[in-house]
Write an enzyme that holds these catalytic residues in place. Structure first.
Site, mmCIF file in Angstrom:
data_model
loop_
_atom_site.group_PDB
_atom_site.id
_atom_site.type_symbol
_atom_site.label_atom_id
_atom_site.label_comp_id
_atom_site.label_asym_id
_atom_site.label_seq_id
_atom_site.Cartn_x
_atom_site.Cartn_y
_atom_site.Cartn_z
ATOM 1 N N GLN A 68 0.851 -1.178 0.000
ATOM 2 C CA GLN A 68 0.000 0.000 0.000
ATOM 3 C C GLN A 68 0.902 1.249 0.000
ATOM 4 O OE1 GLN A 68 -3.118 0.763 -0.560
ATOM 5 N NE2 GLN A 68 -4.000 -1.296 -0.710
ATOM 6 N N SER A 69 0.545 2.301 0.715
ATOM 7 C CA SER A 69 1.245 3.581 0.555
ATOM 8 C C SER A 69 2.640 3.641 1.165
ATOM 9 C CB SER A 69 0.390 4.713 1.134
ATOM 10 O OG SER A 69 -0.737 4.935 0.326
ATOM 11 N N VAL A 70 3.104 2.556 1.758
ATOM 12 C CA VAL A 70 4.501 2.526 2.210
ATOM 13 C C VAL A 70 5.446 2.793 1.037
ATOM 14 C CG1 VAL A 70 6.313 0.995 3.108
ATOM 15 C CG2 VAL A 70 4.066 1.052 4.207
#
Length: 333
Positions: A68-70
């Site tokens: 995801q947004s990591v």
């Protein structure tokens, strides 16, 4: 291999060779993580790496988890590398149109006026790495040449356990078996949500279960702390000011305050990047947080927490992150 990347490659070898009795109370960690994972009702991956003496510990540390947004943290590093290579300038204007909007969270899209606007490259980095703006992240990825540029940067730096493969506008629909949006498409989020809702539950769940095993846009906890260690050392970028620029952004973010940060003692500092996927049919795709924690006594460690396929609610998932961080601090020797 470029000199600035040699440390990460050496770090990988050293981590694998770390002594069995590391500078953590491993028994306490091993016992504590079992209870936290049970309460989290999902697959929990954790890695810890002390930045003083390089002692480490992990749970499911070599398993892959959805990023995801990591991914927006290594993306920011890749953008700054291209700035250092002379391909961009931080104050360079990047034109954004309404057709560039991506799915889900985007402060840029919410405040957008007119049909097209110019944003300094530095502002897009701040929006992506600090506010988790999907539109800004996709635009930056497109400007530097696509997701493979970020993955290649990581590979060149000796980090093989992180793979960034698609734009937000592509992988978010594909998680649920729907067609992703291309750059020639205008993202219609209401239509996407309607199509997702119209899918039969067994199709949504089946696609999600497959996505949870997908090695694309995924990372292992151990690779994540190695990436963070190299970032903390300033090894990804030649200019200390560029590392400081990103670190300031990810230290000041308000997102994820109830995850790792909530489990650290008062007076601690955390530079971090979160990731969060949708919950459908009672199953959350991913709730993540990775970062560099600095305790009041100056002790620093890298921490990566990935939680995939959880059936717990949002508060319980974030509480699991805080519990892991608390356990990590209590287990330091």
């Amino acid at each position: 291999m470029p000199a600035r990347f040699r440390f990460a490659a050496a770090a990988l070898a050293c981590l694998a060779a770390a002594p069995a009795l590391a500078d953590w109370d491993r028994d306490k960690l091993d016992k504590g993580i079992v209870a936290i994972e049970a309460q989290a009702e999902g697959r929990l991956g954790v890695a810890l790496l002390d930045l003083r003496d390089r002692k480490q510990w992990s749970h499911r540390g070599t398993e892959s988890f959805p990023l995801q947004s990591v991914f927006k943290l290594p993306l920011a590093v890749a953008v700054l590398q291209q700035v250092e290579a002379g391909k961009f300038k931080l104050d360079q204007p990047i034109t954004v149109t309404r057709k560039d909007f991506s799915l889900f969270h985007s402060p840029l899209a919410k405040t957008f006026k007119g049909e097209r606007n110019d944003y300094p490259l530095s502002e897009l980095v701040r929006l992506a790495a600090g506010q988790s703006d999907n539109t800004a992240a996709d635009l930056l990825m497109r400007e530097i040449g696509g997701p493979q540029v970020v993955t290649n940067m990581l590979r060149d730096g000796g980090i093989t356990g992180i793979s960034i493969d698609r734009y937000e506008r592509q992988f978010q629909p594909e998680i649920y078996g729907l067609k992703g949006f291309g750059w020639d498409d205008t993202v219609d989020e209401p239509r996407f949500r309607a199509e997702l809702k119209a899918l039969k539950p067994r199709l949504r769940i089946g696609a999600l279960q497959a996505a949870l095993k997908d090695k694309r846009d995924a990372a292992t906890p151990e690779a994540s702390v190695l990436f963070l260690e190299a970032f903390a050392k300033g090894n990804w970028l030649r200019e200390p000011a560029h590392t400081a620029f990103i670190e300031k952004i990810i230290s000041e973010t308000k997102i994820g305050a109830d995850r790792i940060k909530a489990g650290l003692p008062a007076g601690s500092r955390l530079a971090h990047r979160t990731g969060l996927g949708m919950t459908t049919d009672g199953i959350n795709h991913a709730t993540n947080d990775i970062g560099i924690a600095t305790l009041p006594d100056g002790r620093r460690f890298a921490i990566a927490i990935y939680l995939a396929g959880s059936r717990a609610d949002a508060n319980e998932r974030e509480a699991a992150h805080a519990a892991v961080a608390r356990l990590a601090v209590e287990s330091l020797r």
